[in-house]
Design a protein around this motif. Sequence first.
Motif, PDB file in Angstrom:
ATOM      1  N   SER A   1     -20.337  -8.681 -17.375  1.00 41.70           N
ATOM      2  CA  SER A   1     -21.197  -8.932 -16.332  1.00 41.70           C
ATOM      3  C   SER A   1     -22.589 -10.070 -18.297  1.00 41.70           C
ATOM      4  O   SER A   1     -22.521  -9.215 -19.059  1.00 41.70           O
ATOM      5  CB  SER A   1     -22.678  -8.103 -16.203  1.00 41.70           C
ATOM      6  OG  SER A   1     -24.049  -8.928 -15.979  1.00 41.70           O
TER       7      SER A   1
ATOM      8  N   THR B   1     -27.277 -14.881 -14.590  1.00 43.84           N
ATOM      9  CA  THR B   1     -26.076 -13.571 -15.344  1.00 43.84           C
ATOM     10  C   THR B   1     -25.272 -14.338 -14.378  1.00 43.84           C
ATOM     11  O   THR B   1     -24.706 -14.601 -12.789  1.00 43.84           O
ATOM     12  CB  THR B   1     -27.011 -12.227 -14.797  1.00 43.84           C
ATOM     13  OG1 THR B   1     -27.910 -11.824 -14.961  1.00 43.84           O
ATOM     14  CG2 THR B   1     -25.981 -11.267 -15.099  1.00 43.84           C
TER      15      THR B   1
ATOM     16  N   ALA C   1     -28.501 -15.041 -10.772  1.00 48.29           N
ATOM     17  CA  ALA C   1     -27.293 -14.748 -10.580  1.00 48.29           C
ATOM     18  C   ALA C   1     -25.866 -15.414 -10.041  1.00 48.29           C
ATOM     19  O   ALA C   1     -25.885 -15.679  -8.799  1.00 48.29           O
ATOM     20  CB  ALA C   1     -27.006 -13.172  -9.631  1.00 48.29           C
TER      21      ALA C   1
ATOM     22  N   SER D   1     -30.348  -6.100  -9.945  1.00 45.84           N
ATOM     23  CA  SER D   1     -31.159  -6.913 -10.936  1.00 45.84           C
ATOM     24  C   SER D   1     -31.738  -8.157 -10.645  1.00 45.84           C
ATOM     25  O   SER D   1     -33.221  -7.828 -11.354  1.00 45.84           O
ATOM     26  CB  SER D   1     -29.404  -8.206 -11.566  1.00 45.84           C
ATOM     27  OG  SER D   1     -29.902  -9.337 -12.012  1.00 45.84           O
TER      28      SER D   1
ATOM     29  N   SER E   1     -25.435 -12.300 -19.304  1.00 49.43           N
ATOM     30  CA  SER E   1     -26.443 -13.301 -19.113  1.00 49.43           C
ATOM     31  C   SER E   1     -26.720 -13.569 -20.178  1.00 49.43           C
ATOM     32  O   SER E   1     -26.573 -13.879 -21.158  1.00 49.43           O
ATOM     33  CB  SER E   1     -27.958 -12.699 -19.201  1.00 49.43           C
ATOM     34  OG  SER E   1     -27.791 -10.971 -17.381  1.00 49.43           O
TER      35      SER E   1
END
Length: 286
Positions: free
Chosen positions: A122, A134, A190, A162, A124
């Motif tokens: 992951s 993200t 995301a 998240s 961001s």
Amino acid sequence: MNIITWNTQWCCGIDGLVSPQRLIEHARSMADFDVLCLQEIADNYPHLQGQAGLNQAAQIAALLPDFQVFFGAAVHRFTPDGQAQRFGNLIATRLPPLQVQHHALPYPADPGVASMPRMCTSVSVHTPHLGAVTIMTTHLEYYSHLQRSAQVEALRALLQQSTIQAQQPPLDSAEHAGTPFAPVQPAAHAVLCGDFNLSPTEAEYTRLQTAPDGGDEHWYDAWPLCQGQQAHTPTFRLFDRRYGPEPVSCDFFFVSQSLRSHVQSIRVDAQTQASDHQPVLLTLAL
């Protein structure tokens, strides 16, 4: 914002040639991408088909000098003579990164079934108009249905976590400035992509798009947001039928609810043979 996901098969093409350079060149021909998400990147596995002996993450970083490259090794082991071997996911971004996390996915025992540890990488990134977004990429277990199902549950939970973090960020105080307690810009948006080793007809595909108990956020497959009822274009077994007789779709993009209206287009490159999977390009209107 252009994002490409591609299971590279350790950069080994249908012709048996291992070439990170060929793979990167083809990705560039698909789009002027901002983020590149790759799965099955190898380091020191000379016994794989085509001899993937070199550090492919380092090779790809050299091929993308304007990007920052983050490699998440789901497998990190050592040979009997002490040589490290790594295998996992990679995210390359030319957008400014804010935070990098490597989430180990569940690996429950499944005796008698071949498997390996799996991870969700992951990153961001900062975007000019939406702020923090993200980007997650993963590669779920192929052989073990038990493990793959558990990994789907973890991906559902990661989005929920998240979302709550963005709504209820950690304490930001002057005394924590410059320390690990200093919070980063919360990401309200995301994207999840990769090789999920499941088809749109399987229960886990639907499960991934179901909100956890007590929550209302879940993943949305980006394909029907653009293509409606049109079936997914196959991404696996188009040119290599060793793993089954018919082409299937198993490489996807999912987005959070906040990005549904930003999905502009998605397409599969069904022509390249630089891997045994086909790359997928997602364009977000930011």
